[in-house]
Design an enzyme around this catalytic site. Sequence first.
Site, mmCIF file in Angstrom:
data_model
loop_
_atom_site.group_PDB
_atom_site.id
_atom_site.type_symbol
_atom_site.label_atom_id
_atom_site.label_comp_id
_atom_site.label_asym_id
_atom_site.label_seq_id
_atom_site.Cartn_x
_atom_site.Cartn_y
_atom_site.Cartn_z
ATOM 1 N N TYR A 325 10.113 -7.657 5.446
ATOM 2 C CA TYR A 325 10.253 -7.856 6.899
ATOM 3 C C TYR A 325 8.905 -7.754 7.624
ATOM 4 O O TYR A 325 8.874 -7.783 8.853
ATOM 5 C CB TYR A 325 11.163 -6.784 7.510
ATOM 6 C CG TYR A 325 12.456 -6.530 6.795
ATOM 7 C CD1 TYR A 325 13.463 -7.494 6.761
ATOM 8 C CD2 TYR A 325 12.688 -5.307 6.159
ATOM 9 C CE1 TYR A 325 14.665 -7.239 6.113
ATOM 10 C CE2 TYR A 325 13.887 -5.044 5.515
ATOM 11 C CZ TYR A 325 14.869 -6.021 5.490
ATOM 12 O OH TYR A 325 16.051 -5.760 4.852
ATOM 13 N N CYS A 352 2.738 -8.188 -9.460
ATOM 14 C CA CYS A 352 1.922 -9.403 -9.566
ATOM 15 C C CYS A 352 2.313 -10.458 -8.551
ATOM 16 O O CYS A 352 2.753 -11.557 -8.910
ATOM 17 C CB CYS A 352 2.002 -9.941 -10.984
ATOM 18 S SG CYS A 352 1.273 -8.769 -12.115
#
Length: 429
Positions: A325, A352
């Site tokens: 968010y 990653c």
Amino acid sequence: MYTLKEPLENKNGQLFIDGVSTKTLAEKFDTPLYVISEKRIRQNYQRLNNALKQNYEKVKIFYAAKANSNLAVLKTMENEGANIDAVSPGEVFMALTSGFTPDRILFTGTSVRNDELKFLSDSNVTVNVDSLSQLDRLLKIAVPKVLSVRVNPEIGAGHHNHVITAGKQTKFGLWENNALKAYATAKAAGVEKFGIHMHIGSGVLDVKPFLAALDKLLGIARKIHEQVGIDFESVDVGGGIGVPYKPEDKELDLNVYSEKVLALFKNKTQQYGLGEPVFCVEPGRFLVADAGVLLTTVNTLKATPFRKFIGVDAGFTTLVRPAMYGSYHHILVANKMFASEEGKYDIAGPICESGDLLAKDRRLPKMEEGDLLAVLNAGAYGFSMSSQYNARPRAAEVLVKDGKYKVVREREQLDDLMVSQRMSAEWEQ
Ligand code: LLP
């Protein structure tokens, strides 16, 4: 400057939570580590309960278990006298396991399967239906004594688009005409007691949208009362009470919330001849957010021509809110609480993906490998949204109370990554 609030304390430059040193916890249980203060959860529950009871007697608080469904947290809520807002059979199961009786559990699900409806019906919890389809399928399984309907009051609010759950674009709730149909159908089928419900969204720091939505909801309740002849036992205004995450955020004054929302509630229920229904709220974040911190250790310091990164051992698999968010969580250097800010850093996790940042452009003191960071307001939607992505075992959780601590969720080990998996499947015809 960030002002520390309960349960946090700066003791000689070290961060303590409810009397326990974060350094000790990190040394003993390793990081990333969620730490939850039982006392703060109780305080939050009592603060809200007292504020509401000042203006209305018949109040029930339903804790939204999705915010933090650790059994110790659920047990604390149970002990305080809370009820539960559950959104999955899993949450119902966890609530029952923590000692909640079925009459204290309200299920508000969406896209609910038939076998899940059967489970809810067999468990005797109250169902808050989210569609006519769900109602029809529930009634075929068994006619409940009590039923609630989630209504879309057409006004939504929230800290991010993903968490606005009322209004034109949302999948949740029944619009007025379908709500009327739902109550008529349920009444004809023999349901005896009714509630009406809304939940407009999450992370709301302003009382206005709650008032506008409640006004609309009570208008719809009036039509249902007049046209279908329903008397409401309860009116549930959902959750959504926000908490301050940024130093400059202003908290929602509970007394103002209680006074204004309940004044409207009392006026309109009286004016519309709705009697004196129980007033229900369903906070998740408000009750647990500031009771929790996430501890994470600095392992890497790295500079590029453009940015300075602090590499830590918690990523978006541990706390997804910043990545999901763009949420702000205040971060303190728990072992150097007096050090003054020196530079701007991005705090990056071990996952990653470039989006794996807990914070961007954050002003912090000079950092060293081994420093301990505390991510604040991590008690809500922290562990409960964590995952094993990148094959990372999930963090441990510790409960603290008056200088004492205990592990309430063990750290996952490599073996846990393989739970339920088979190296080679046996083919089934
Ligand atoms: N009731 C219902 C029906 C809900 O769907 C929710 C939250 C609540 C109550 C509790 O809302 P709260 O008081 O915690 O705002 N993962 C997001 C929040 C999603 C909330 C979903 N529903 C976040 O981390 O901000």
